[in-house]
Design a protein around this motif. Structure first.
Motif, mmCIF file in Angstrom:
data_model
loop_
_atom_site.group_PDB
_atom_site.id
_atom_site.type_symbol
_atom_site.label_atom_id
_atom_site.label_comp_id
_atom_site.label_asym_id
_atom_site.label_seq_id
_atom_site.Cartn_x
_atom_site.Cartn_y
_atom_site.Cartn_z
ATOM 1 N N VAL A 175 -110.521 20.967 -41.197
ATOM 2 C CA VAL A 175 -111.592 20.196 -41.837
ATOM 3 C C VAL A 175 -112.947 20.754 -41.430
ATOM 4 O O VAL A 175 -113.850 20.936 -42.262
ATOM 5 C CB VAL A 175 -111.494 18.705 -41.460
ATOM 6 C CG1 VAL A 175 -112.754 17.951 -41.911
ATOM 7 C CG2 VAL A 175 -110.270 18.073 -42.098
ATOM 8 N N GLY A 176 -113.095 21.049 -40.146
ATOM 9 C CA GLY A 176 -114.368 21.587 -39.667
ATOM 10 C C GLY A 176 -114.700 22.914 -40.308
ATOM 11 O O GLY A 176 -115.864 23.173 -40.655
ATOM 12 N N LEU A 177 -113.702 23.779 -40.479
ATOM 13 C CA LEU A 177 -113.949 25.078 -41.109
ATOM 14 C C LEU A 177 -114.366 24.908 -42.565
ATOM 15 O O LEU A 177 -115.342 25.539 -43.015
ATOM 16 C CB LEU A 177 -112.688 25.934 -41.025
ATOM 17 C CG LEU A 177 -112.751 27.274 -41.758
ATOM 18 C CD1 LEU A 177 -113.819 28.178 -41.159
ATOM 19 C CD2 LEU A 177 -111.387 27.955 -41.740
ATOM 20 N N LEU A 178 -113.661 24.068 -43.308
ATOM 21 C CA LEU A 178 -114.010 23.864 -44.717
ATOM 22 C C LEU A 178 -115.415 23.277 -44.847
ATOM 23 O O LEU A 178 -116.203 23.707 -45.706
ATOM 24 C CB LEU A 178 -112.987 22.946 -45.379
ATOM 25 C CG LEU A 178 -111.551 23.481 -45.443
ATOM 26 C CD1 LEU A 178 -110.627 22.436 -46.071
ATOM 27 C CD2 LEU A 178 -111.484 24.780 -46.225
ATOM 28 N N ARG A 179 -115.730 22.325 -43.992
ATOM 29 C CA ARG A 179 -117.071 21.740 -44.053
ATOM 30 C C ARG A 179 -118.127 22.766 -43.669
ATOM 31 O O ARG A 179 -119.228 22.781 -44.248
ATOM 32 C CB ARG A 179 -117.162 20.515 -43.136
ATOM 33 C CG ARG A 179 -118.548 19.874 -43.181
ATOM 34 C CD ARG A 179 -118.557 18.453 -42.738
ATOM 35 N NE ARG A 179 -119.838 17.843 -43.091
ATOM 36 C CZ ARG A 179 -120.017 16.551 -43.318
ATOM 37 N NH1 ARG A 179 -118.990 15.710 -43.246
ATOM 38 N NH2 ARG A 179 -121.195 16.085 -43.641
ATOM 39 N N THR A 219 -117.764 13.449 -50.193
ATOM 40 C CA THR A 219 -116.311 13.319 -50.098
ATOM 41 C C THR A 219 -115.841 13.552 -48.667
ATOM 42 O O THR A 219 -114.969 12.829 -48.160
ATOM 43 C CB THR A 219 -115.633 14.318 -51.053
ATOM 44 O OG1 THR A 219 -116.097 14.078 -52.384
ATOM 45 C CG2 THR A 219 -114.121 14.175 -51.014
ATOM 46 N N PHE A 220 -116.399 14.551 -48.002
ATOM 47 C CA PHE A 220 -116.050 14.776 -46.595
ATOM 48 C C PHE A 220 -116.392 13.547 -45.758
ATOM 49 O O PHE A 220 -115.570 13.098 -44.941
ATOM 50 C CB PHE A 220 -116.806 15.992 -46.053
ATOM 51 C CG PHE A 220 -116.115 17.306 -46.271
ATOM 52 C CD1 PHE A 220 -115.347 17.874 -45.273
ATOM 53 C CD2 PHE A 220 -116.237 17.981 -47.476
ATOM 54 C CE1 PHE A 220 -114.712 19.097 -45.461
ATOM 55 C CE2 PHE A 220 -115.615 19.206 -47.680
ATOM 56 C CZ PHE A 220 -114.846 19.771 -46.671
ATOM 57 N N ASP A 221 -117.591 13.013 -45.941
ATOM 58 C CA ASP A 221 -118.022 11.862 -45.143
ATOM 59 C C ASP A 221 -117.104 10.664 -45.357
ATOM 60 O O ASP A 221 -116.779 9.934 -44.418
ATOM 61 C CB ASP A 221 -119.455 11.479 -45.507
ATOM 62 C CG ASP A 221 -120.478 12.506 -45.072
ATOM 63 O OD1 ASP A 221 -120.165 13.314 -44.170
ATOM 64 O OD2 ASP A 221 -121.591 12.521 -45.649
ATOM 65 N N ARG A 222 -116.676 10.472 -46.588
ATOM 66 C CA ARG A 222 -115.876 9.295 -46.925
ATOM 67 C C ARG A 222 -114.399 9.449 -46.557
ATOM 68 O O ARG A 222 -113.755 8.506 -46.088
ATOM 69 C CB ARG A 222 -116.006 9.017 -48.430
ATOM 70 C CG ARG A 222 -115.292 7.745 -48.899
ATOM 71 C CD ARG A 222 -115.347 7.615 -50.402
ATOM 72 N NE ARG A 222 -114.570 8.663 -51.057
ATOM 73 C CZ ARG A 222 -115.073 9.508 -51.976
ATOM 74 N NH1 ARG A 222 -116.337 9.441 -52.331
ATOM 75 N NH2 ARG A 222 -114.287 10.425 -52.514
ATOM 76 N N ASP A 223 -113.840 10.644 -46.776
ATOM 77 C CA ASP A 223 -112.382 10.785 -46.773
ATOM 78 C C ASP A 223 -111.805 11.664 -45.664
ATOM 79 O O ASP A 223 -110.580 11.720 -45.508
ATOM 80 C CB ASP A 223 -111.912 11.357 -48.118
ATOM 81 C CG ASP A 223 -112.254 10.447 -49.286
ATOM 82 O OD1 ASP A 223 -112.353 9.221 -49.063
ATOM 83 O OD2 ASP A 223 -112.415 10.962 -50.408
#
Length: 245
Positions: free
Chosen positions: A76-80, A207-211
């Motif tokens: 997740v961190g890499l994608l963000r 979307t990242f923040d929410r999910d």
């Protein structure tokens, strides 16, 4: 440079090359860390106007490395990090992309591939779901197409990837189709690129923040399940899992 990610620079463009052909550039814990470190350097490098993400071998990325999987939070961190990088990230694909590799494409701002590239969301076939990679993909791609390919694991070609929004362009000569794109990025101001990217990625970051927390938990739960163990074992043993009818 790390062992699995090579860095080169030419006229404002920094190219990061995934170089783990032995496992088809799968997302191992080591590769995820190496790519994240390289992106961190790009973020603060004044000579980097944009980043090209590419690969060695005939596979851009085969998804998660089942023998050395990354922590879901690290993925997740890499994608963000790709989405938030204040410089455009352009994927250059001359091969095949599977599962988690499609998350990398979805996180990139632009993506081009050769016409012989193929794509597949193979998660359902090993007993899991494309959970974490949905964070950049769901806001950017056609929902009907995702429903089909998420649920079936079918392979699709570069033309279909363009139609669905996964790719920006496809061509027999991927470098030819990327040349005007890179020229345009070299002509753009750093401030203009950063603020324009911020506009374009706002919905993705929402979307990242929410999910992100929920999908990270889902990924961890699925990968530790009995069906996933059977699916991954079957994949490594090159056989059908027990549920195939």
């Amino acid at each position: 440079m790390t062992g699995l990610v090579h860095t080169a620079h030419d006229r404002g463009i920094t190219t990061l090359t995934l170089d783990s052909p032995g496992n088809r550039n799968a997302l191992s814990a080591t590769l995820v860390t190496g790519l994240a470190d390289a992106l961190t350097r790009c973020a603060t490098d004044r000579d980097t106007r944009a980043v090209v993400l590419t690969h060695t071998g005939n596979t851009f990325c085969a998804g998660a490395d089942l023998r050395d999987p990354p922590d879901p939070e690290a993925l997740v961190g890499l994608l963000r990090q790709i989405v938030e990088l204040p410089k455009p990230v352009v994927a250059r694909v001359r091969g095949h992309v599977r599962a988690g590799g499609l998350g990398l494409l979805g996180a990139c701002d632009l993506a081009a591939a050769s016409t012989d590239a193929t794509f597949a969301f193979t998660e359902v076939r090993i007993g899991v779901a494309p959970a974490v990679i949905s964070l950049p993909l769901l806001p950017r791609t056609d929902p009907r197409a995702l429903a089909r390919y998420y649920l079936t694991g079918e392979r699709f070609d570069a033309a279909e990837a363009v139609r669905t929004g996964l790719l920006t362009a496809a061509d027999d000569d991927v470098d030819a189709v990327l040349a005007p794109v890179l020229d345009g990025l070299r002509r753009a101001s750093p401030q203009g690129l950063a603020e324009t990217k911020r506009l374009l990625t706002a919905t993705v970051l929402e979307t990242f923040d929410r999910d992100a927390a929920g999908l990270t938990a889902l990924s961890a739960r699925l990968f530790s399940s009995p069906q996933a163990r059977e699916g991954m074992t079957a994949f490594l043993e090159r056989r059908d899992p027990a549920w195939v009818v």
